[in-house]
Design an enzyme around this catalytic site. Structure first.
Site, short mmCIF file in Angstrom:
data_model
loop_
_atom_site.label_atom_id
_atom_site.label_comp_id
_atom_site.label_asym_id
_atom_site.label_seq_id
_atom_site.Cartn_x
_atom_site.Cartn_y
_atom_site.Cartn_z
N TYR A 130 8.35 4.83 12.12
CA TYR A 130 8.18 3.85 13.21
C TYR A 130 8.70 2.51 12.70
O TYR A 130 8.23 2.00 11.68
CB TYR A 130 6.72 3.71 13.64
CG TYR A 130 6.60 2.86 14.89
CD1 TYR A 130 6.49 3.47 16.14
CD2 TYR A 130 6.64 1.48 14.83
CE1 TYR A 130 6.43 2.70 17.30
CE2 TYR A 130 6.59 0.71 15.97
CZ TYR A 130 6.48 1.32 17.20
OH TYR A 130 6.44 0.55 18.36
N GLN A 192 3.41 5.31 23.09
CA GLN A 192 4.14 6.44 23.69
C GLN A 192 5.14 7.04 22.71
O GLN A 192 5.35 8.25 22.68
CB GLN A 192 4.84 6.01 24.98
CG GLN A 192 5.91 4.96 24.85
CD GLN A 192 5.39 3.53 24.87
OE1 GLN A 192 4.21 3.29 24.66
NE2 GLN A 192 6.28 2.59 25.14
N ASN A 215 2.00 -2.70 16.08
CA ASN A 215 0.90 -3.51 16.60
C ASN A 215 -0.36 -2.67 16.76
O ASN A 215 -0.42 -1.51 16.34
CB ASN A 215 1.30 -4.17 17.93
CG ASN A 215 1.61 -3.15 19.02
OD1 ASN A 215 1.18 -1.99 18.97
ND2 ASN A 215 2.36 -3.57 20.02
N SER A 238 -1.77 -8.84 6.95
CA SER A 238 -1.29 -9.03 5.58
C SER A 238 -2.21 -9.95 4.78
O SER A 238 -2.98 -10.74 5.35
CB SER A 238 0.12 -9.63 5.61
OG SER A 238 0.66 -9.69 4.31
N GLN A 260 2.67 -15.44 3.06
CA GLN A 260 1.91 -14.39 3.74
C GLN A 260 1.18 -14.92 4.96
O GLN A 260 1.00 -14.21 5.95
CB GLN A 260 0.92 -13.75 2.77
CG GLN A 260 1.58 -12.94 1.68
CD GLN A 260 2.60 -11.96 2.23
OE1 GLN A 260 2.24 -11.01 2.91
NE2 GLN A 260 3.87 -12.19 1.96
N HIS A 263 2.77 -14.49 8.47
CA HIS A 263 2.84 -13.19 9.14
C HIS A 263 2.02 -13.17 10.42
O HIS A 263 2.43 -12.63 11.44
CB HIS A 263 2.32 -12.09 8.22
CG HIS A 263 3.37 -11.50 7.34
ND1 HIS A 263 4.46 -10.83 7.82
CD2 HIS A 263 3.49 -11.48 5.99
CE1 HIS A 263 5.21 -10.42 6.81
NE2 HIS A 263 4.64 -10.81 5.68
N GLU A 328 -4.01 -6.73 -0.96
CA GLU A 328 -2.74 -6.05 -0.73
C GLU A 328 -1.70 -6.52 -1.75
O GLU A 328 -1.04 -5.72 -2.40
CB GLU A 328 -2.26 -6.36 0.69
CG GLU A 328 -0.92 -5.75 1.04
CD GLU A 328 -0.42 -6.23 2.38
OE1 GLU A 328 0.50 -5.59 2.92
OE2 GLU A 328 -0.91 -7.25 2.91
N HIS A 329 -1.54 -7.84 -1.87
CA HIS A 329 -0.62 -8.43 -2.83
C HIS A 329 -1.41 -9.30 -3.81
O HIS A 329 -2.20 -10.14 -3.39
CB HIS A 329 0.42 -9.33 -2.14
CG HIS A 329 1.15 -8.67 -1.02
ND1 HIS A 329 0.86 -8.90 0.31
CD2 HIS A 329 2.18 -7.78 -1.04
CE1 HIS A 329 1.68 -8.19 1.07
NE2 HIS A 329 2.49 -7.50 0.27
N ASP A 362 8.79 -7.87 -1.06
CA ASP A 362 8.99 -7.52 0.35
C ASP A 362 10.39 -6.99 0.61
O ASP A 362 10.60 -6.23 1.56
CB ASP A 362 8.75 -8.74 1.24
CG ASP A 362 7.29 -8.93 1.59
OD1 ASP A 362 6.49 -8.00 1.35
OD2 ASP A 362 6.93 -10.01 2.10
N GLU A 416 -24.26 32.44 -3.38
CA GLU A 416 -23.96 31.62 -2.21
C GLU A 416 -24.17 32.38 -0.91
O GLU A 416 -23.90 31.85 0.18
CB GLU A 416 -22.52 31.10 -2.28
CG GLU A 416 -22.31 30.11 -3.43
CD GLU A 416 -20.96 29.42 -3.37
OE1 GLU A 416 -20.06 29.90 -2.65
OE2 GLU A 416 -20.81 28.37 -4.02
N HIS A 421 -17.35 38.22 0.07
CA HIS A 421 -16.59 37.73 -1.08
C HIS A 421 -16.81 38.65 -2.28
O HIS A 421 -15.86 39.04 -2.97
CB HIS A 421 -17.04 36.30 -1.45
CG HIS A 421 -16.47 35.22 -0.58
ND1 HIS A 421 -16.73 35.16 0.76
CD2 HIS A 421 -15.66 34.17 -0.88
CE1 HIS A 421 -16.10 34.10 1.26
NE2 HIS A 421 -15.45 33.48 0.28
#
Length: 432
Positions: A130, A192, A215, A238, A260, A263, A328-329, A362, A416, A421
């Site tokens: 995506y 979609q 998003n 971010s 950052q 963003h 994250e960073h 990045d 068990e 088995h």
């Protein structure tokens, strides 16, 4: 500008100040996404055509128009020009140099008694990337997601991306796809688009995994489709955390915090420092540099709501705070940054020294920029080759070796309460 907290061992204070910024998925969003997924499931391409007109303003008269032609891809390459292609090629080389070290091999274990065991490593077969489109342009997303998959051996890679009202895919995305060798591109995005590749339609093939950012509707759709397909992660806003001592340059700290913060108004930019004397100059640099940045309003709101400086007594304490937040960073702007690696437990990607700023990662450092957010670096990793493979274990036991295990396996199974088995083992020795 940066609100300041004195750590003093209080994780609760940090949690209250910096850990409550996630976008909650409202019932309205969740219901809307589920309606779209069900519509695509029932009506396939017809539903996609409707949503393309509704959300992108682009009328599709024939489902085949969802498919980007080879000529459109070549036109995109021509539009961006040779210098951009050079940059993309260089990025590709950097990513390959790093990620080829993640490629794993199948292995076998042979024992003297004739037992054979091992693990087969195979790539997934069909993958969809995506890539945000429309007014946005993220060719780096194509590169970061595609290169590890190609190295893993994935043969069937497609891209889904929304288009503008003119029905065209951003040429930088087409150019990045071309450099990666991807020629299957669909003009569909949003929830979609996720539903289309998760379920399949007459025009768009079903895949085994979906990766890439989007998003709140895209993220929710990926989450709802998990199980029908695999996904990479559900990423949040971010974030960057900078650990700095008295040797750090305030100008660099301010610039990197804003890199950052621009963003998203929900982005988080935090400084953890042993040198409170830096704060005045950092705040001055924030004001000075922000004045000429195009996204200064977003930066200001992000810093005011989710930015800040945490004062600590030592670097050891600084990394305790960092490990708690699991950013994250993580940038390390201290005198001997390499020496701090043993102190770092939780971070998506680590940037060592003042000449390794986060934006390098990045785009062109070679490391991946698809990273865990919201503290999930405590248990998630950066996207890599290993995200595109699956592992199958195998074993072979001769009869005489199974005989040495048969009594214990049967006892274990009966313990068990699983008689069938135990029977599966027993029947193989009934004649004896």
């Amino acid at each position: 500008m940066l609100k300041t907290l004195d750590f003093k061992g209080s994780y609760e204070t940090i949690a209250d100040a910096f850990s409550s910024r996630k976008e909650d998925i409202s019932k309205q969003v969740n219901d809307a996404v589920n309606d779209i997924i069900n519509d695509v499931k029932l009506n396939g391409d017809k539903a996609l055509m409707k949503y393309c007109a509704q959300f992108d303003g682009f009328e599709i008269e024939d489902p085949r128009d969802f498919i980007v032609s080879k000529q459109e891809i070549l036109d995109g390459v021509s539009i961006v020009g040779k210098d951009f292609i050079r940059i993309i090629e260089r990025t590709k080389e950097q990513l390959i140099a790093f990620h080829q070290n993640q490629v794993e091999k199948s292995w076998s274990l042979y024992k003297d008694n004739g037992v054979l065991m091992g693990q087969i490593v195979r790539p997934i077969e069909k993958l969809a990337l995506y890539v945000p489109g429309g007014t946005a342009t993220y060719p780096s997303t194509v590169m970061m997601n595609a290169i590890p998959a190609i190295l893993a051996g994935v043969k069937d890679i497609s891209i889904i991306t929304p288009v503008k009202s003119d029905g065209k895919v951003n040429p930088t995305i087409l150019a990045a796809a071309y450099v990666c060798g991807i020629d299957k591109i669909y003009k569909v995005g949003g929830a979609q688009g996720v539903a289309a590749v998760a379920l399949g339609t007459k025009t768009i093939q079903k895949v085994d995994k979906i990766v890439g950012p989007g998003n709140i509707y895209v993220a929710t759709a990926k989450k709802c489709c998990y199980g029908m397909v695999d996904i990479d992660m559900v990423a949040g806003p971010s974030e960057i955390l900078i650990v700095a001592d008295e040797t750090a340059n305030p100008k660099y700290i301010a610039a990197d915090l804003m890199s950052q913060a621009e963003h998203d108004k929900l982005a988080s930019a935090i400084l953890v420092t042993t040198a409170p004397s830096l704060l005045e100059e950092i705040n001055h640099e924030l004001e000075r540099q922000m004045a000429y940045l195009s996204r200064k309003d977003i930066i200001k709101e992000s810093l005011e709501n989710y930015g800040g400086a945490i004062i600590v007594e030592s670097l050891e304490e600084a990394f305790e705070v960092s490990n708690y937040l699991a950013p994250e960073h993580l940038e390390v702007l201290v005198e001997n940054p390499m020496n701090t690696l043993p102190l770092i437990k939780n971070a998506g990607s680590i940037f060592l020294g003042e000449y390794t700023p986060e934006p390098l990662g990045d785009y062109m450092s070679g490391t991946n920029h698809v990273l865990p957010t919201g503290g999930t670096a405590k248990f998630y990793s950066a996207l890599g080759v290993y995200d595109y493979v699956k592992y199958s274990s195998y074993s072979y036991y001769p009869k005489q070796v199974l005989e040495t295990f048969k009594d214990d396996v049967q006892k274990f199974a009966k313990l068990e309460g699983l008689d069938a088995h135990a029977n599966s083992i027993a029947v193989r020795f009934e004649d004896e």
